[in-house]
Design an enzyme around this catalytic site. Structure first.
Site, PDB file in Angstrom:
ATOM      1  N   ASN A 103     -57.206   8.843  -9.886  1.00 46.70           N
ATOM      2  CA  ASN A 103     -56.110   8.160 -10.576  1.00 46.70           C
ATOM      3  C   ASN A 103     -55.800   8.958 -11.838  1.00 46.70           C
ATOM      4  O   ASN A 103     -56.524   8.888 -12.827  1.00 46.70           O
ATOM      5  CB  ASN A 103     -56.561   6.729 -10.917  1.00 46.70           C
ATOM      6  N   ARG A 151     -53.935   7.644  -6.336  1.00 47.03           N
ATOM      7  CA  ARG A 151     -53.102   6.501  -6.704  1.00 47.03           C
ATOM      8  C   ARG A 151     -51.768   7.041  -7.227  1.00 47.03           C
ATOM      9  O   ARG A 151     -51.748   7.895  -8.102  1.00 47.03           O
ATOM     10  CB  ARG A 151     -53.789   5.694  -7.801  1.00 47.03           C
ATOM     11  N   HIS A 195     -49.175  -3.094  -8.750  1.00 48.58           N
ATOM     12  CA  HIS A 195     -50.535  -3.597  -8.463  1.00 48.58           C
ATOM     13  C   HIS A 195     -50.734  -3.826  -6.972  1.00 48.58           C
ATOM     14  O   HIS A 195     -51.538  -4.671  -6.566  1.00 48.58           O
ATOM     15  CB  HIS A 195     -50.810  -4.949  -9.194  1.00 48.58           C
ATOM     16  N   ARG A 220     -47.599  -6.290 -23.248  1.00 44.72           N
ATOM     17  CA  ARG A 220     -46.216  -6.370 -22.744  1.00 44.72           C
ATOM     18  C   ARG A 220     -45.719  -7.811 -22.781  1.00 44.72           C
ATOM     19  O   ARG A 220     -46.466  -8.734 -22.462  1.00 44.72           O
ATOM     20  CB  ARG A 220     -46.138  -5.869 -21.298  1.00 44.72           C
ATOM     21  N   GLU A 268     -59.486  -1.884  -6.232  1.00 42.53           N
ATOM     22  CA  GLU A 268     -58.351  -1.000  -5.936  1.00 42.53           C
ATOM     23  C   GLU A 268     -58.828   0.346  -5.405  1.00 42.53           C
ATOM     24  O   GLU A 268     -58.225   0.909  -4.488  1.00 42.53           O
ATOM     25  CB  GLU A 268     -57.504  -0.804  -7.204  1.00 42.53           C
TER      26      GLU A 268
END
Ligand code: ADP
Length: 404
Positions: A9, A84, A173, A232, A379
């Site tokens: 990643n 990813r 996601h 956020r 993940e």
């Protein structure tokens, strides 16, 4: 390790990686190269036995860090690499074997994810150069949500912004939601029915899944839409941008920074973006921390209730991510707003569930109510399994062609 897959990643200044065995429960070798390009660049490695090493790599580039990572994996050479990739646009609906044409197509999606895709691509280009002989696969955060119907993914703005510029909701996601959906199908007596999945980490999103397919999700064209997150804002009135520009003289960059980096739990509490710290502060009477937690949970509940519209039936709600797996408080507060969906929490089971442990926390009664489950996400494991499956299917196609 047997036939391990290396999962990578790549961020703009970091590379997270894990070497994942064929048997899913085998301990992993993992690590992170951080602050790449700077004098403080370093590589942290944790081996299968849990012992950690810290290696200084002053001014290391992505390529040098990758080379060093491979040197340390040499005894367990991977059979393939899974990358990813944040945005796959509409072009990528599943994990895809990387070749030059695929890399070019990913490059075309940069305008949709200008912060993430360039770093993912740099990692892919460097890794393909270094490990030419290894099959490499891109696994997209957006791919799982490509099953959304148009009424869920279209914004109510002029049509040509969609058809000419790809402006629509994509969702993110995906690897986490897909992993949790498949795990729910294994562990729940309701099987693959209708599930609302809340992934709550630093970024947060919720997804409605029916029969293993994503039917709606809270993030949109960018990961800013939807739930309140660490820094956020999630959803705000779209008119806010104009107001901030016209009345407060803010620039586009300033608004971007405000909504992505200074808002959410941090902005509300004026304290921290970290839920664990907020819970502690709230218990000591910090009003901003209490408000941040309350807004977070109410907005999550409201989104879950809205996502229920996408499903013929709600069989259950699942929590995952650092907050979802570890915070009984957030789970209880959120579910407290969802009585209209018929959910009934077993408070003792919720409080008593170990941190980061899989379990069910709904009250058992005569009338079945939606299940409530905690599923630790994986993940990296999902990216490894997608990569492994694609490599295996290509190998069998190749063999069939040879026989023919
Ligand atoms: P990322 O999205 O970066 O992978 P994580 O999934 O690790 O993030 O989630 C990080 C969040 O999980 C932080 O807000 C952290 O405070 C929260 N968290 C971790 N442990 C706990 C805990 N025991 N109680 C409450 N929140 C927790």
């Amino acid at each position: 390790m047997k036939a391990p897959i290396l999962v990578i990643n790549c961020g703009s200044s970091s590379i997270k990686f894990a070497l994942i065995d064929q048997a899913p429960d085998t301990p992993r070798l993992s690590g992170i190269a951080e602050r790449l390009g700077s004098h403080e660049a370093r590589l942290k490695l944790t081996d299968e036995h849990g012992s950690a090493r810290d290696i200084s790599l002053p001014r290391a580039t992505h390529a040098l860090a990758l080379k060093t990572i491979l040197e340390h994996l040499e005894v367990h050479r991977p059979i393939g690499i899974g990358h990813r990739v944040v945005h796959g646009g509409e072009r990528f609906t599943a994990a895809t074997l990387l070749d030059d044409a695929v890399v070019r197509t990913i490059r075309q999606t940069i305008s949709l994810a200008p912060l993430h895709n360039p770093a993912n691509l740099d990692g892919i280009v460097a890794t393909r150069r270094l490990f030419e002989a290894l099959p490499q696969v891109a696994v997209f955060d957006t791919a799982f949500h490509q099953t959304l119907p148009p009424h869920a993914y279209r914004y109510a703005i002029p049509e040509e912004l969609y058809s000419r510029h790809g402006i629509r909701r994509y969702g993110f996601h995906g690897s986490s939601h897909a992993y949790v959906a498949s795990r729910l199908a294994e562990v729940s007596s309701r099987g693959e029915g209708g599930w609302l999945i809340a992934h709550l980490g630093n970024g947060c999103s919720a997804t409605a899944v029916w029969a293993g397919r994503s039917l709606d999700t809270s993030m949109g064209m960018t990961p800013l839409e939807g739930l309140v997150m660490g820094t956020r804002s999630g959803d705000v009135d779209p008119g806010l941008h104009l107001h901030l520009a016209r009345q407060l003289g803010m620039s586009l960059e300033g608004i971007d920074q405000l909504l992505n980096q200074k808002s959410g739990l941090l902005g509300l509490s004026e304290l921290t973006n970290d839920m664990r710290e907020l819970e502690q502060a709230a218990s000591e009477g910090h009003a901003g921390a209490s408000l941040a937690i309350e807004v977070f949970c109410y907005r999550l509940a409201k989104t879950l209730a809205g996502l229920a519209c996408a499903l013929p039936r709600v069989d259950g709600i699942a929590f995952t991510g650092g907050i979802g797996e570890n915070s009984p408080l957030v789970r209880a507060r959120t579910l407290g707003h969802l009585e209209a969906l018929g959910v009934r929490l077993d408070s003792d089971a919720n409080e008593g569930l170990g941190r980061g442990v899989e379990g069910q926390i709904h009250a058992q009664g005569a009338t079945p109510t939606p299940e409530i489950r905690v599923i630790p996400t994986d993940e990296e494991g999902y990216i490894a399994s997608q990569t492994r499956a694609l490599i295996a299917s290509l190998a069998s196609t190749h063999q069939t062609e040879e026989v023919l």
